[in-house]
Design a protein around this motif. Structure first.
Motif, mmCIF file in Angstrom:
data_model
loop_
_atom_site.group_PDB
_atom_site.id
_atom_site.type_symbol
_atom_site.label_atom_id
_atom_site.label_comp_id
_atom_site.label_asym_id
_atom_site.label_seq_id
_atom_site.Cartn_x
_atom_site.Cartn_y
_atom_site.Cartn_z
ATOM 1 N N LEU A 1 5.427 23.029 21.371
ATOM 2 C CA LEU A 1 5.480 24.429 20.974
ATOM 3 C C LEU A 1 4.173 25.108 21.332
ATOM 4 O O LEU A 1 3.093 24.625 20.973
ATOM 5 N N MET B 1 1.738 21.079 19.075
ATOM 6 C CA MET B 1 1.642 22.530 19.038
ATOM 7 C C MET B 1 0.343 22.951 19.711
ATOM 8 O O MET B 1 -0.721 22.428 19.401
ATOM 9 N N LEU C 1 11.115 21.772 13.439
ATOM 10 C CA LEU C 1 10.403 21.067 14.500
ATOM 11 C C LEU C 1 9.547 19.899 14.036
ATOM 12 O O LEU C 1 9.396 18.912 14.758
ATOM 13 N N LEU D 1 9.058 27.136 23.303
ATOM 14 C CA LEU D 1 9.471 25.822 22.820
ATOM 15 C C LEU D 1 10.108 25.042 23.958
ATOM 16 O O LEU D 1 11.003 25.551 24.647
ATOM 17 N N LEU E 1 11.713 28.035 15.289
ATOM 18 C CA LEU E 1 10.280 27.748 15.327
ATOM 19 C C LEU E 1 9.700 27.156 14.050
ATOM 20 O O LEU E 1 8.561 26.668 14.064
#
Length: 674
Positions: free
Chosen positions: A202, A145, A254, A211, A249
């Protein structure tokens, strides 16, 4: 169809039909509803736990206020503002918004809304604005991320000239592979080619979340969520925009679970299975379209007072109809794959006046009676076929300057394929009479839309999601069919009246009570169920008992070709060496283990050696194994060549570079026999 301008797929990151479909099963909407049900059950069982949906609704107003202020300041910055200025003005609040989103999406252990802590499920490794999530006790981190500065447009977030970060990201710090990265694309590209590449990536950049995956980011494919717009609309209905965004999300989607499984991995796999299901629909559509085209040719020959075709021409007509259809399928695939460079898909002129894709809307409009026999659609496609086959050059002024016309530059350029598929003589019977608008609209409907099923909405077929292997499977499935002209009235029969596993035709006068349950029924123009009937003289395209066995025509599924080729290359690349092996000068040798975990030594195959390898498929039908070998070797070449040069291909250029290597390998080293 749940089409949203705030939550959308770019370049078919997953099948768009799968993503927007409202089907009760086999769709992203169905997966979303199941996840919401799971969250409700967890909340009921553990009252102290609050789901991402509950967190979003309770903090929406505050989040929206912060986003509006942040985005206003981002928009106020001049376009030429330096990175340092952007960081000073936006970094702290961009990170604050990202932290708030992590709390809403259940990534953080300590929610900012004062609710009970989330159980510590993951180990999080932080490198500046980069976080990597791994299951506790497991080394791999399948999710990365990245926090980025807020930007006015999502293109600015992903632009290699923008995509600003709140701080530099340093990968492999203190080693020879150390990289200092300053933009979002740099980080995503570096992670995508890393030996420990995360499966999913992400980006949180103010109002936008992006994403993607390590496999598809280099091809420019991703999902975009405009969180600010979604929060403003606040569509909270079941399976609505908010729930779909949260499903896309959230941490439950994820981050890896206790078994290192990821919800999105299963979702992507299901979307691929959905594409395979659509290929079955396409197979039926192609078969039906062959009959539509052939019968249209017969009807127009009668109308134009031409000689009837003799019986021996029935199979010739079937093959010409199949070839005509595969011209359209080839162009649809080429339009969905701009990296092939076959069509000028980036030009406004092509999209508006030439593309097959522009005809999608026409498939859902009723053809006026006065235009049913007209040939507008046929002439449009015929022009495109001729341009693809013979080519269309650059304007004289560009030729004089010695510049090569570039796809997507605004210059309408067609490369001359001069392919057998587009040779005019290959569809002589069709071109002699042309095709009417009404018939060709039905054909395009079969090729562009999924099959109509009870309780399921029709969606546009994604030719990126299908891919060349599924198109080959469609071709293979028709190898056991032959064309004929009905010498009497016939009806279609199949086991229990279901033609999905094949059907046959029998004379009408042979139908008795025992056969009636096996009649294939269709709706007539009044909506009444009636047996599918072929009148005397009509074209029929049906199974021919032993045609497939006699020709040995069988198509290998993609899962088999991928596995077989990968296992073969595993033995071919990096061969095992021993003390007696004569090594070329400069060869790199490394340690490894065999299948029984015994220590062995291997010599690393160079990128140049890959280009010297030969590919041969002895039983070349649709070329499934050869195609897969070309693909895997091309990817392996780029991976090794980048490592040798200690450089990384820009994501914007990766697809084009991969296509160049594939074309080189296919044209210089690939052979086969049919």
């Amino acid at each position: 169809m749940a089409i949203s301008d705030a939550l959308y797929i770019v370049e078919d990151w997953i099948s768009e039909h799968y993503f927007v479909s409202e089907d009760r099963a086999g769709s992203f909407a169905a997966r979303t509803r199941a996840l919401m049900d799971r969250w409700r059950e967890t909340s009921e069982e553990t009252p102290s736990w609050r789901s991402p949906r509950e967190r979003f609704t309770s903090s929406r107003t505050a989040l929206l206020s912060r986003l509006l202020d942040l985005q206003a300041d981002a928009a106020a910055l001049p376009e030429q503002a330096a990175s340092a200025e952007r960081r000073e003005r936006l970094a702290e609040r961009s990170i604050d918004v990202a932290d708030a989103l992590r709390a809403i999406l259940c990534y953080t252990d300590d929610p900012t809304d004062g609710t009970a802590p989330v159980p510590e499920r993951w180990e999080v490794h932080v490198t500046g604005p980069l976080r990597r999530y791994a299951t506790r006790g497991v080394g791999e981190a399948p999710l990365a991320m990245l926090d980025a500065l807020a930007a006015e447009d999502v293109e600015d977030v992903l632009s290699k000239h923008a995509g600003h970060l709140p701080a530099d990201v340093v990968l492999h710090e203190g080693t020879e592979q150390e990289q200092v990265l300053t933009t979002v694309p740099q980080v995503l590209s570096a992670l995508s080619v890393d030996r420990d590449a995360p499966e999913f990536l992400l980006v949180l950049a103010g109002r936008y979340a992006v994403l993607t995956s390590s496999r598809l980011w280099p091809q420019g494919r991703y999902l975009v969520a405009d969180i600010q717009t979604i929060a403003e609309r606040n569509d909270l209905k079941r399976g609505g925009e908010v729930e779909r965004m949260l499903a896309a999300l959230s941490a439950d989607s994820l981050a890896p679970d206790a078994n290192s499984q990821i919800w999105w991995s299963e979702t992507v796999a299901e979307s691929i299975s959905n594409a395979v299901g659509v290929s079955a629909d396409l197979r039926d559509g192609v078969r039906e379209s062959i009959e539509i085209i052939a019968n249209e040719v017969l009807e127009r020959r009668r109308a134009q007072r031409l000689e009837p075709l003799p019986n021996e021409q029935a199979q010739v007509l079937a093959l010409q109809a199949l070839r005509y259809l595969y011209r359209i399928l080839f162009l649809l695939y080429a339009e969905a794959s701009p990296e092939l460079g076959i069509l000028p898909v980036g030009t406004q002129e092509y999209q508006a006046g030439y593309s097959v894709d522009r005809l999608r809307d026409l498939t859902q409009r009723e053809v006026p009676l006065s235009a049913a026999d007209g040939t507008y659609l046929y002439e449009s496609l015929d022009l495109l076929f001729r341009l693809v086959n013979t080519g269309h050059g650059a304007p004289p002024e560009e030729l004089e300057e010695g510049k090569a016309a570039q796809h997507g530059s605004g210059t309408l350029v067609f490369e001359n394929l001069e392919a057998d598929l587009f040779a005019p003589e290959r569809t002589r019977l069709i071109d002699e009479v042309q095709l009417g608008n009404a018939a060709l609209q039905k054909v395009l409907e079969n090729l562009l839309l999924s099959k109509e099923k009870k309780g399921k909405a029709r969606g546009f077929i994604s030719y990126v999601a299908l891919g060349i292997n599924q198109l080959g499977a469609v071709y293979e499935s028709l190898m056991s069919y032959t064309g004929s002209f009905a010498d009497q009235d016939l009806v279609e029969v199949a086991r229990n009246g279901d033609p999905k596993n094949g059907s046959w035709v029998v004379p009408v006068d042979r139908v008795d009570e025992s056969m009636r349950p096996h009649l294939v029924m269709v709706e007539d123009e009044y909506g009444e169920k009636t047996p599918r009937t072929y009148r005397h003289g009509e074209f029929v395209f049906r199974l021919s008992g032993r045609a497939r066995q006699q020709s040995a025509s069988y198509y290998s599924p993609e899962v088999i070709t991928k596995f077989t080729v990968s296992q073969g290359l595993a033995e071919l690349l990096d061969p095992v060496v021993n003390e007696e092996t004569v090594l070329p000068e400069g060869a790199e040798v490394f340690k490894d283990q065999d299948f029984d975990r015994h220590p062995i030594r291997r010599r690393r195959t160079t990128a140049a050696e890959i280009l010297e390898m030969s590919i041969c498929e002895p039983a070349l039908g649709s070329g499934a194994f050869a195609i897969e070998a070309v693909r895997q070797l091309a990817e392996e070449y780029l991976t090794r060549r980048q490592a040798e040069l200690d450089t990384r291909i820009d994501p914007d250029e990766y697809a084009q570079e991969l296509q160049r290597v594939k074309a080189y390998i296919a044209c210089t080293t690939c052979t086969g026999w049919t």
